[in-house]
Design an enzyme around this catalytic site. Structure first.
Site, PDB file in Angstrom:
ATOM      1  N   ASN A  10       0.852  -1.183   0.000  1.00  0.00           N
ATOM      2  CA  ASN A  10       0.000   0.000   0.000  1.00  0.00           C
ATOM      3  C   ASN A  10       0.900   1.249   0.000  1.00  0.00           C
ATOM      4  OD1 ASN A  10      -1.348   2.283   1.184  1.00  0.00           O
ATOM      5  ND2 ASN A  10      -3.036   0.941   1.736  1.00  0.00           N
ATOM      6  N   HIS A  13       1.109   6.231   1.861  1.00  0.00           N
ATOM      7  CA  HIS A  13       1.950   7.186   2.587  1.00  0.00           C
ATOM      8  C   HIS A  13       3.113   7.730   1.774  1.00  0.00           C
ATOM      9  CE1 HIS A  13      -0.715   6.987   5.811  1.00  0.00           C
ATOM     10  NE2 HIS A  13      -0.567   5.682   5.951  1.00  0.00           N
ATOM     11  N   HIS A  46      -5.567   3.515  -1.230  1.00  0.00           N
ATOM     12  CA  HIS A  46      -6.870   3.819  -0.622  1.00  0.00           C
ATOM     13  C   HIS A  46      -7.266   5.230  -1.049  1.00  0.00           C
ATOM     14  CE1 HIS A  46      -9.364   3.971   3.398  1.00  0.00           C
ATOM     15  NE2 HIS A  46     -10.070   4.312   2.347  1.00  0.00           N
ATOM     16  N   ARG A  48      -9.371   7.893  -0.286  1.00  0.00           N
ATOM     17  CA  ARG A  48     -10.274   8.296   0.803  1.00  0.00           C
ATOM     18  C   ARG A  48     -11.190   9.410   0.339  1.00  0.00           C
ATOM     19  NH1 ARG A  48      -8.420   6.190   6.051  1.00  0.00           N
ATOM     20  NH2 ARG A  48     -10.209   7.300   6.877  1.00  0.00           N
ATOM     21  N   ARG A  52      -6.967  12.662   1.361  1.00  0.00           N
ATOM     22  CA  ARG A  52      -5.829  13.150   2.154  1.00  0.00           C
ATOM     23  C   ARG A  52      -4.478  12.654   1.642  1.00  0.00           C
ATOM     24  NH1 ARG A  52      -6.899   9.903   7.745  1.00  0.00           N
ATOM     25  NH2 ARG A  52      -8.951  10.781   7.484  1.00  0.00           N
ATOM     26  N   GLU A  73      -8.697   0.408  -2.559  1.00  0.00           N
ATOM     27  CA  GLU A  73      -9.473   0.389  -1.306  1.00  0.00           C
ATOM     28  C   GLU A  73     -10.355   1.621  -1.290  1.00  0.00           C
ATOM     29  OE1 GLU A  73      -5.917  -1.546   1.471  1.00  0.00           O
ATOM     30  OE2 GLU A  73      -6.589   0.498   1.798  1.00  0.00           O
ATOM     31  N   THR A 104      -7.882   3.088   8.942  1.00  0.00           N
ATOM     32  CA  THR A 104      -9.125   2.317   8.964  1.00  0.00           C
ATOM     33  C   THR A 104      -9.237   1.548  10.277  1.00  0.00           C
ATOM     34  OG1 THR A 104      -8.703   2.055   6.615  1.00  0.00           O
ATOM     35  CG2 THR A 104     -10.567   0.850   7.509  1.00  0.00           C
ATOM     36  N   GLU A 154     -10.910  -9.479   3.557  1.00  0.00           N
ATOM     37  CA  GLU A 154      -9.594  -9.171   4.103  1.00  0.00           C
ATOM     38  C   GLU A 154      -9.798  -9.016   5.602  1.00  0.00           C
ATOM     39  OE1 GLU A 154      -7.111  -6.285   2.087  1.00  0.00           O
ATOM     40  OE2 GLU A 154      -6.183  -5.704   3.978  1.00  0.00           O
ATOM     41  N   HIS A 194      -3.213  -4.876   7.927  1.00  0.00           N
ATOM     42  CA  HIS A 194      -3.268  -3.723   8.829  1.00  0.00           C
ATOM     43  C   HIS A 194      -2.317  -3.889   9.999  1.00  0.00           C
ATOM     44  CE1 HIS A 194      -4.619  -0.071  10.711  1.00  0.00           C
ATOM     45  NE2 HIS A 194      -5.243   0.215   9.591  1.00  0.00           N
TER      46      HIS A 194
HETATM   47  N1  PXP Z   1      -5.660  -3.271   4.313  1.00  0.00           N
HETATM   48  C1  PXP Z   1      -6.631  -2.328   4.351  1.00  0.00           C
HETATM   49  C2  PXP Z   1      -7.988  -2.710   3.880  1.00  0.00           C
HETATM   50  C3  PXP Z   1      -6.362  -1.026   4.800  1.00  0.00           C
HETATM   51  O1  PXP Z   1      -7.351  -0.113   4.851  1.00  0.00           O
HETATM   52  C4  PXP Z   1      -5.036  -0.709   5.180  1.00  0.00           C
HETATM   53  C5  PXP Z   1      -4.714   0.690   5.629  1.00  0.00           C
HETATM   54  O2  PXP Z   1      -4.922   1.573   4.591  1.00  0.00           O
HETATM   55  C6  PXP Z   1      -4.070  -1.717   5.093  1.00  0.00           C
HETATM   56  C7  PXP Z   1      -4.397  -2.986   4.685  1.00  0.00           C
HETATM   57  C8  PXP Z   1      -2.618  -1.450   5.420  1.00  0.00           C
HETATM   58  O3  PXP Z   1      -2.455  -1.133   6.765  1.00  0.00           O
HETATM   59  P1  PXP Z   1      -1.038  -0.614   7.273  1.00  0.00           P
HETATM   60  O4  PXP Z   1      -0.802   0.706   6.585  1.00  0.00           O
HETATM   61  O5  PXP Z   1      -1.206  -0.489   8.735  1.00  0.00           O
HETATM   62  O6  PXP Z   1      -0.039  -1.634   6.843  1.00  0.00           O
END
Ligand code: PXP
Length: 244
Positions: A10, A13, A46, A48, A52, A73, A104, A154, A194
């Site tokens: 992901n 960031h 994601h 949003r 952001r 996402e 999330t 998930e 996550h």
């Molecule tokens: N999976 C989903 C569905 C999420 O919303 C997120 C956070 O955006 C993640 C995985 C990844 O989480 P993390 O950034 O804590 O690794």
């Protein structure tokens, strides 16, 4: 035979860092090209509602350039459905979203909105996108996900990750193991994500019925110390070694 676990990275960031200066550095495509050189199976973003980090044009651009399969996402709003249908990503993960949250927090309550989500998921699947629902490790939520016709769930590993730090994660890990087993018995794909990092991912990747992990914040942040390629390569090593 045990199957190799898929890894989605992901890059939200990376966009957070880019947006801090409102310019185009670090450039998401450059990062995506790096990911194609790592053992990564998909790029996750994601979009949003408050935009952001990831922006609409990022999602269209990543799909058009087709670096790796794209996992979008998003919240289950009409606006996001229309964007998802236009972009046509390979995967879409529906997540709950609250404006004031930092990330999330907790899974989607599928049971509470079966009728709405059934139609929503159908619309997206119609376009060829595989849909997963981000839920807490809970059997009733898995049943509801099956009822709405999702291809996958998930499992939210956020609670497990927080408890791991305190050393009191065993019960939550058990819930994740049992949920994954229930998914396999009921033939729905089971992914997880996550809060995963080098230390806590091993327990999760040992669960054979989990097909894919989505990891964001830790990989991007750890790259400050090790670089992106090395961080992903170490992550890969840990998840492969714990599975095989
Ligand atoms: N999976 C989903 C569905 C999420 O919303 C997120 C956070 O955006 C993640 C995985 C990844 O989480 P993390 O950034 O804590 O690794």
């Amino acid at each position: 035979m045990k199957k190799k676990i898929r890894l989605g990275v992901n890059i939200d960031h990376v966009a957070t860092l880019r947006n801090a200066r409102n310019e185009n550095f670090p450039n998401l495509s450059d990062v995506a090209i790096l990911l194609t050189k790592c053992e990564v199976d998909l790029i996750t973003v994601h979009l949003r509602e408050d935009r952001r980090h990831i922006l609409d044009e990022d999602v269209f651009d990543l799909k058009r350039k087709n670096f790796l399969p794209l996992n979008l996402e998003m919240a289950s709003t009409p606006e996001m459905r229309d964007i998802c249908i236009k972009v046509s990503p390979e995967f879409c993960c529906i997540v709950p979203e609250k404006r004031e949250e930092l990330t999330t927090e907790g899974g989607l309550n599928v049971r509470k909105q079966v009728k709405y989500l059934k139609e929503y998921v159908e619309n997206i699947k119609h376009n060829g996108t595989k849909v997963s629902l981000f839920i807490d490790p809970d059997i009733d939520q898995i049943d509801a996900a099956i009822e709405v016709g999702a291809d996958a769930v998930e499992l939210h590993t956020g609670k497990y990750s927080l408890l791991f730090e305190k050393g009191s994660y065993k019960n939550e890990l058990k819930r994740i193991q049992e949920s994954a087993e229930y998914c396999a018995k009921n033939k729905i794909v089971c992914n997880a994500g996550h809060g995963l990092n080098f230390k806590n991912v091993s327990n999760i990747s040992q669960i054979e019925n989990i097909s894919e992990l989505n990891v964001g914040h830790f990989i991007v942040a750890q790259s400050l110390f090790n670089g992106l390629k090395e961080t992903i390569s170490k992550f890969r090593e840990i998840i492969n070694e714990s599975r095989f």
